[in-house]
Design a protein around this motif. Structure first.
Motif, mmCIF file in Angstrom:
data_model
loop_
_atom_site.group_PDB
_atom_site.id
_atom_site.type_symbol
_atom_site.label_atom_id
_atom_site.label_comp_id
_atom_site.label_asym_id
_atom_site.label_seq_id
_atom_site.Cartn_x
_atom_site.Cartn_y
_atom_site.Cartn_z
ATOM 1 N N TRP A 314 0.842 -1.204 0.000
ATOM 2 C CA TRP A 314 0.000 0.000 0.000
ATOM 3 C C TRP A 314 0.869 1.242 0.000
ATOM 4 O O TRP A 314 0.608 2.204 -0.697
ATOM 5 C CB TRP A 314 -0.914 -0.034 1.226
ATOM 6 C CG TRP A 314 -1.816 1.137 1.355
ATOM 7 C CD1 TRP A 314 -1.560 2.302 2.010
ATOM 8 C CD2 TRP A 314 -3.105 1.281 0.767
ATOM 9 N NE1 TRP A 314 -2.593 3.169 1.898
ATOM 10 C CE2 TRP A 314 -3.580 2.558 1.126
ATOM 11 C CE3 TRP A 314 -3.919 0.456 -0.037
ATOM 12 C CZ2 TRP A 314 -4.835 3.036 0.730
ATOM 13 C CZ3 TRP A 314 -5.151 0.941 -0.415
ATOM 14 C CH2 TRP A 314 -5.599 2.214 -0.030
ATOM 15 N N ARG A 315 1.922 1.177 0.807
ATOM 16 C CA ARG A 315 2.767 2.344 0.960
ATOM 17 C C ARG A 315 3.740 2.511 -0.207
ATOM 18 O O ARG A 315 4.361 3.554 -0.346
ATOM 19 C CB ARG A 315 3.608 2.234 2.231
ATOM 20 C CG ARG A 315 2.805 2.448 3.492
ATOM 21 C CD ARG A 315 3.754 2.328 4.655
ATOM 22 N NE ARG A 315 3.081 2.455 5.916
ATOM 23 C CZ ARG A 315 3.619 2.058 7.057
ATOM 24 N NH1 ARG A 315 4.831 1.518 7.065
ATOM 25 N NH2 ARG A 315 2.960 2.217 8.171
ATOM 26 N N SER A 316 3.883 1.481 -0.990
ATOM 27 C CA SER A 316 4.894 1.521 -2.044
ATOM 28 C C SER A 316 4.662 2.698 -2.971
ATOM 29 O O SER A 316 3.526 3.032 -3.302
ATOM 30 C CB SER A 316 4.838 0.219 -2.847
ATOM 31 O OG SER A 316 5.568 0.373 -4.035
ATOM 32 N N ARG A 317 5.744 3.275 -3.374
ATOM 33 C CA ARG A 317 5.606 4.462 -4.209
ATOM 34 C C ARG A 317 5.436 4.110 -5.664
ATOM 35 O O ARG A 317 5.228 4.963 -6.506
ATOM 36 C CB ARG A 317 6.811 5.384 -4.026
ATOM 37 C CG ARG A 317 8.099 4.837 -4.594
ATOM 38 C CD ARG A 317 9.276 5.650 -4.145
ATOM 39 N NE ARG A 317 10.517 5.145 -4.727
ATOM 40 C CZ ARG A 317 11.103 5.732 -5.773
ATOM 41 N NH1 ARG A 317 10.605 6.812 -6.321
ATOM 42 N NH2 ARG A 317 12.224 5.235 -6.236
ATOM 43 N N ASP A 318 5.548 2.836 -5.993
ATOM 44 C CA ASP A 318 5.337 2.468 -7.399
ATOM 45 C C ASP A 318 4.525 1.180 -7.490
ATOM 46 O O ASP A 318 4.420 0.424 -6.520
ATOM 47 C CB ASP A 318 6.680 2.322 -8.120
ATOM 48 C CG ASP A 318 7.582 1.302 -7.454
ATOM 49 O OD1 ASP A 318 7.051 0.487 -6.650
ATOM 50 O OD2 ASP A 318 8.791 1.314 -7.711
ATOM 51 N N ARG A 382 8.209 6.656 -0.480
ATOM 52 C CA ARG A 382 7.987 8.045 -0.088
ATOM 53 C C ARG A 382 6.719 8.065 0.724
ATOM 54 O O ARG A 382 5.819 7.266 0.490
ATOM 55 C CB ARG A 382 7.782 8.911 -1.344
ATOM 56 C CG ARG A 382 8.992 8.913 -2.235
ATOM 57 C CD ARG A 382 9.694 10.233 -2.154
ATOM 58 N NE ARG A 382 10.980 10.184 -2.875
ATOM 59 C CZ ARG A 382 11.086 10.541 -4.150
ATOM 60 N NH1 ARG A 382 10.047 10.969 -4.825
ATOM 61 N NH2 ARG A 382 12.276 10.498 -4.734
ATOM 62 N N ALA A 384 3.171 8.816 1.602
ATOM 63 C CA ALA A 384 2.062 9.044 0.689
ATOM 64 C C ALA A 384 1.719 10.539 0.670
ATOM 65 O O ALA A 384 1.689 11.174 1.707
ATOM 66 C CB ALA A 384 0.846 8.231 1.147
ATOM 67 N N GLU A 385 1.481 11.041 -0.526
ATOM 68 C CA GLU A 385 1.274 12.480 -0.614
ATOM 69 C C GLU A 385 -0.136 12.808 -0.975
ATOM 70 O O GLU A 385 -0.389 13.783 -1.669
ATOM 71 C CB GLU A 385 2.265 13.045 -1.645
ATOM 72 C CG GLU A 385 3.699 12.893 -1.183
ATOM 73 C CD GLU A 385 4.684 13.225 -2.294
ATOM 74 O OE1 GLU A 385 4.293 13.942 -3.211
ATOM 75 O OE2 GLU A 385 5.825 12.737 -2.226
ATOM 76 N N TRP A 386 -1.049 11.929 -0.681
ATOM 77 C CA TRP A 386 -2.436 12.313 -0.945
ATOM 78 C C TRP A 386 -3.071 12.906 0.266
ATOM 79 O O TRP A 386 -2.586 12.735 1.379
ATOM 80 C CB TRP A 386 -3.236 11.104 -1.481
ATOM 81 C CG TRP A 386 -3.436 10.008 -0.482
ATOM 82 C CD1 TRP A 386 -4.412 9.892 0.431
ATOM 83 C CD2 TRP A 386 -2.587 8.890 -0.309
ATOM 84 N NE1 TRP A 386 -4.247 8.786 1.157
ATOM 85 C CE2 TRP A 386 -3.135 8.133 0.745
ATOM 86 C CE3 TRP A 386 -1.385 8.444 -0.951
ATOM 87 C CZ2 TRP A 386 -2.553 6.955 1.174
ATOM 88 C CZ3 TRP A 386 -0.848 7.284 -0.505
ATOM 89 C CH2 TRP A 386 -1.419 6.527 0.561
ATOM 90 N N GLU B 17 2.343 7.055 -10.129
ATOM 91 C CA GLU B 17 3.250 5.929 -9.879
ATOM 92 C C GLU B 17 2.518 4.675 -9.439
ATOM 93 O O GLU B 17 2.909 3.576 -9.763
ATOM 94 C CB GLU B 17 4.280 6.318 -8.826
ATOM 95 C CG GLU B 17 5.303 7.274 -9.395
ATOM 96 C CD GLU B 17 6.563 7.274 -8.596
ATOM 97 O OE1 GLU B 17 6.495 6.862 -7.412
ATOM 98 O OE2 GLU B 17 7.602 7.662 -9.143
ATOM 99 N N ARG B 20 -3.912 2.751 -6.010
ATOM 100 C CA ARG B 20 -4.301 1.976 -4.836
ATOM 101 C C ARG B 20 -5.783 1.680 -4.878
ATOM 102 O O ARG B 20 -6.590 2.564 -5.169
ATOM 103 C CB ARG B 20 -3.955 2.762 -3.560
ATOM 104 C CG ARG B 20 -2.470 2.964 -3.416
ATOM 105 C CD ARG B 20 -2.139 3.452 -2.026
ATOM 106 N NE ARG B 20 -0.696 3.422 -1.806
ATOM 107 C CZ ARG B 20 0.118 4.408 -2.190
ATOM 108 N NH1 ARG B 20 -0.353 5.481 -2.782
ATOM 109 N NH2 ARG B 20 1.423 4.308 -1.965
#
Lengths: 386, 647
Positions: A314-318, A382, A384-386, B17, B20
């Protein structure tokens, strides 16, 4: 296929890759659960190795070899965790070819019991390359699915993934190792699902397989495989013959009760009534000696581990990280259910190990590598930037 | 896409990227829950709801109730000398269930080589086992220790094969008492069916014949039970619990005296071998109690061969021996009694009042019935004879007349009174009854009444009369003791494992003879007269008083010279304190008493000797028994040569 098309873009990406890792993001929980599971596996090996006049630490005992493999697994985990997982995408093709190479090699020089070619002896120890192949398969599929982007929902995603899984799956079936090829299938379905594949197409393909099943049954499966697949359905199995393992396994499990007979006190285990105790039927020792509560603890550890893997995804940036986490989680879940289900008689008998707990070097090393990749994903994410 | 909610993040360069999909994560989590939930539910079903069932199964898997054999009781002679001991030996057994079929040919071949057996015999033993496949089958007994060790160490190559330590019966004197003591052997299928409920096992040993079989229940004791743990390969790993201790069997103290038995065997062997014969019987009995002091049947066999496990060829050889060594000829065979039977005719004639002690009957060269002549044995006769004379000379024409007066049915009645035609009840297996001919008997068996000539023959112990040696000595014992017919017995006491007598045998009266003491006294004097008139050669010269009757019983078919073959009998009794005294030089007062404690019988089959070999055998035995230094035996009488001419 999209797999090759993005290659130039990815190479161009190299400049954007992070040079360092964010070690505070290292998931200590993930490691803890895995170590606990592996420790339980070692306890089972210990219980099986001790006996009158036999120290568990005797060279060559299951326990001694288990310790060795566990040490090696820790090293592998460390190396892979430090390694930037992004490079795996770059080397997806060579890895894929390497995987197929290993499986071909196994077919060519492998040894096994009863006319199967499943293990390769390295320094006197049997090594099952199909275990490594499973992790490599996840890497390759994750690489492919991660490259699909907006096209993830198209039929081509499913077809492409299936085409990639095809050759290794057939090679494993040729060994023949029905169980491992089923795991390949489980991984494929899990990864497609989590990567956003079209549910309509997945459903359609699943229906097609159900329709084709009688044909597969008649032409692909060998008699002993059919027997193993159906034994668990038979309410009155031949307990002196094909149903012996299952019968003895259920006795072991059933006689464990709430708390079990205590480590090294399981009569079914100690008196050798259980076949392949420390590998495929390790769950039977677990249930017999540690009881229902011991099993529930193990299940909870598995659930927590899968949760931590999914969190990493879930946290993966890609999308690669996401797909890889999905693949590893699918593999662990699939093997847990099929292996333990086999031990307690609700799944057919297949040679699938219980992750971390079953004795087996290749399985443990592969899982360590898989978790290493997950940690690599964790530390290189990274926020999460949402 | 199916309308999945997608959360996207933008990378630094603005490219999405990752996508989800919370719903799919949720579904995956649900799959984890369902998977683990199903496993847990099934585990709960097996481990909690069915725990007791599987615990029982696990227990049954690993435990085994093993029988603990009890030590078999011993057998002693009347002087407490052991006649048998239990020797630990190794036996090889196979549990068919633990021997995989495809490995069986190899295992059987290996065992056959190690044990020197025919593989076919091993296969037969396995296949003919009557127990379940889990019951061990005995393949070989009394295996040498080295072989047993080798087999025990070759476990992996010989699945299902086990070495047991078993107690084998070692009979101290072997052939001396084989037909009396018998032997133990593996239980047969039929016996097992009958005895399984009593705790007998498929590989059990059981008394097969003789006293070992008659007193099986007492000797066997009670097996104990032990709970043992075993592993999947069937090997016992440890003893968990002794549930019941085995109770050793009781021992027998016999009436047989080993010393008397040895003397009797020595006497009989001497007579038989000197005369070149094969078959003979000797019995020594106490007329006051019915106790058997010695019982010899020749030819004999070695019961140790059976307890060791006899080979098929050796067994066949015993079965095919025409002289039937496996039979105790004292009780298991019947023979014409000849003149010894004149006791019956004499007692009958006196008791029924057909003759008195003083009645004189004219003996003749022969009697005729119609055309048929019935000859006196010396073809001359002995003139006018009373019972002492007639019995003393064994006059045939005298007893033809008495038999004729009695008639066949009264003769048969008195035979039955004396115990003929019925088992004596001796505690040995397979006793035969013999035949006492009567009109009814002949009608039943041959559909005709008795002819007068047959009554004559019956009166002198020929014709249809057949008796067992034990019946004969028992009848003379009744004469000697004053008219009590006892059941002959071989066991005095049954002694528990603690050494205490649990059952003491008392004399058992079969019947009191319905005759006056006077009749019996007359007959005892007549028997003494047999000796006195030297009908038995120099037996009278012995320093002791002996009374008795000889018999020469014809059988079979005449030879070229018209002579019939015959058996020799002699049955005697000796009064208590038998030394001759000045006040009783003839010994007549001694035999008037009824205190005899010694009756002796000898029987020689198909003797055809110059003189009566049985008399010589009894004489030799009496010399030994009473420690008479001078040897009265007349070896010349034992030469082959038919002294008894028939016509």
């Amino acid at each position: 296929m999209g797999f090759g098309r993005t290659e130039t873009a990815r190479v161009r990406d190299w400049g954007n890759r992070p040079i360092g890792a964010s070690w505070p993001a290292f998931d200590l929980q993930l490691v803890t659960y895995a170590v606990l599971l592996a420790t339980i596996g070692l306890a089972m090996a210990y219980s099986n190795s001790v006996g009158p006049g036999a120290s568990a630490l005797n060279a060559g005992s299951t326990f001694a070899r288990g310790l060795l493999w566990t040490g090696l697994a820790v090293v592998v985990f460390g190396i892979v965790a430090v390694f930037d997982y992004q490079w795996l995408r770059t080397f997806a093709w060579p890895l894929y070819l390497g995987q197929i190479g290993l499986l071909v090699l196994t077919l060519a020089v492998g040894t096994g019991v009863g006319g199967v070619a499943r293990w390769i002896l390295i320094g006197g120890m049997a090594f099952q390359f199909s275990e490594i192949a499973k992790i490599l398969m996840i890497v390759v599929l994750a690489s492919f699915l991660g490259s699909r982007g907006d096209r993830a929902g198209s039929l081509r995603t499913i077809v492409g993934a299936a085409v990639l899984v095809g050759p290794p799956l057939v090679l494993v079936m040729l060994q023949p190792d029905l169980g491992t090829s089923l795991v390949f299938g489980g991984i494929l379905v899990g990864m497609l699902f989590m990567s956003g594949a079209s549910l309509r197409w997945l459903g359609a393909i699943a229906s097609a397989i159900v329709v084709a099943f009688p044909f597969l049954w008649a032409n692909v499966l060998r008699d002993y495989q059919k027997e193993r697949l159906t034994t668990f359905l038979n309410p009155n199995p031949d307990i002196q013959g094909s149903g012996y393992q299952l019968y003895q396994s259920q006795i072991a499990v059933g006689s464990g009760g709430w708390f079990g007979k205590g480590l090294t006190n399981g009569t079914q285990n100690q008196l050798d009534f259980l076949p392949v105790q420390t590998t495929d039927f390790v769950g039977a020792i677990l249930a017999e000696e540690l009881g229902f509560l011991g099993c529930i603890v193990v299940f909870l550890l598995f659930a927590a581990l899968i949760w931590r893997i999914l969190v990493a995804g879930w946290r993966s940036r890609d999308p690669f990280g996401m797909a890889f986490a999905a693949g590893l989680a699918s593999m662990i879940l699939f093997q847990l259910v099929v292996n333990f289900g086999m031990v307690i008689g609700i799944m057919p008998i297949t040679g699938i190990p219980l992750p971390f707990v079953s004795h087996g070097g290749a399985s443990l090393i592969s899982l360590a590598a898989g978790l290493g990749i997950i940690q690599s994903i964790n530390v290189r994410q990274r926020r999460a930037e949402w | 896409m199916t309308g999945d909610p997608v959360m996207s993040t933008l990378s630094l360069n603005g490219r999405p990227e990752t996508a989800r999909r919370p719903l799919r994560f949720f579904v995956f989590a649900l799959a984890v829950l369902i998977g683990i939930g199903s496993l847990s539910a099934r585990l709960f079903y097996l481990q909690i709801l069915n725990a007791s069932r599987y615990t029982t199964l696990a227990q049954a898997n690993r435990t085994l109730l093993n029988p603990l054999p009890a030590a078999r009781g011993l057998i002693y002679d009347r002087d407490k000398q052991a006649l048998v001991s239990n020797v630990p030996t190794y036996s090889v057994k196979i549990t068919p269930a633990d021997l995989p079929l495809r490995r069986r040919p190899d295992v059987v071949a290996t065992l056959a080589g190690l044990l020197g057996l025919d593989p076919a015999d091993i296969n037969t033993a396995i296949d003919s086992s009557s127990g379940s496949r889990f019951d061990p089958v005995r393949i070989a007994s009394d295996v040498p220790k080295s072989t047993a060790n080798f087999i025990a160490e070759s476990r992996l190559d010989l699945p299902g094969v086990q070495i047991d330590v078993e107690a084998r019966r070692q009979y101290v004197d072997g052939p001396l008492l084989s037909q009396v003591v018998g032997y133990t052997g593996p239980i047969s299928a039929a016996q097992l069916r009958a005895l399984r409920d009593k705790g007998y096992l498929g590989d059990d040993l059981i008394g097969k014949t003789g006293l070992e079989s008659v007193y099986e229940t007492a000797l066997r004791g009670t097996y104990g039970q032990q709970l043992v743990e075993r592993n999947a390969a069937g090997q016992q790993t440890k003893v968990l619990e002794t549930i019941t201790e085995p109770k050793a069997g009781s021992s027998l103290v016999l009436t047989i005296s080993r010393r008397e038995q040895q003397m009797a065997e020595e006497a009989l062997k001497w007579g038989i071998q000197t005369a070149g014969l094969k078959r003979g019987v000797m019995i020594v009995m106490n007329p006051q109690t019915g106790e058997i002091l010695a019982m010899v049947s020749l030819p004999t066999y070695d019961n140790n061969a059976f307890s060791r496990g006899i080979s098929n060829s050796a067994y066949q050889a015993l079965l095919n021996n025409p002289d039937q060594p496996l039979l105790n000829h004292a009780v298991n065979a019947r023979y014409p009694p000849g003149s010894t039977y004149k006791l019956v005719t004499g007692i009958g004639g006196l008791a029924d009042g057909k003759i008195a002690a003083t009645t004189q009957l004219q003996t003749q060269p022969f009697l005729s019935i119609g055309e048929t002549k019935f000859y006196e044995w010396n073809k001359q006769g002995f003139g006018a004879c009373d019972i002492l004379c007639g019995f003393g000379h064994s006059s045939d024409t005298y007893f033809f007349q008495v038999a004729g007066m009695l008639g066949i049915d009264r003769l048969g009645y008195w035979a039955s009174q004396l115990g003929f035609g019925q088992p004596t009840g001796i505690d040995l297996p397979g006793e035969v009854s013999g035949i006492v001919p009567t009109n009814q008997w002949k009608l039943d068996t041959l559909g005709q009444p008795i002819f007068p000539g047959e009554t004559y023959q019956a009166g002198i112990g020929q014709g249809y009369d057949v008796v067992t040696p034990i019946q004969m000595i028992n009848a003379y014992s009744a004469l000697a003791n004053g008219g009590t017919l006892y059941r002959p017995q071989l066991v005095r006491d049954i002694v528990g494992p603690d050494g205490k007598v649990t059952q003491a045998f008392q004399p058992e009266v079969v019947r009191k003879l319905e005759v006056s003491d006077k009749v019996l006294k007359t007959m005892r004097e007549a028997a003494r007269n047999v000796v006195l008139i030297r009908h038995t050669y120099n037996l009278v010269d012995l320093p002791i008083v002996v009374a008795g009757k000889s018999g020469t019983a014809e059988f079979g078919l005449p030879d070229a010279a018209g002579r019939l073959p015959f058996h020799s009998w002699f049955v005697a009794f000796v009064p208590k304190d038998p030394q001759k005294t000045a006040s009783d030089p003839m010994g007549m007062k001694a035999v008037d008493r009824t205190d005899s404690e010694l009756a002796v019988l000898a029987f020689a089959y198909d003797s055809r000797t110059k003189g009566n070999v049985a008399t010589e055998i009894v004489k030799y035995y009496l010399q030994m028994h009473y420690g008479i230094q001078e040897d009265y035996r007349i070896t010349d009488l034992l030469q082959r040569g038919n002294f008894y001419q028939s016509n």
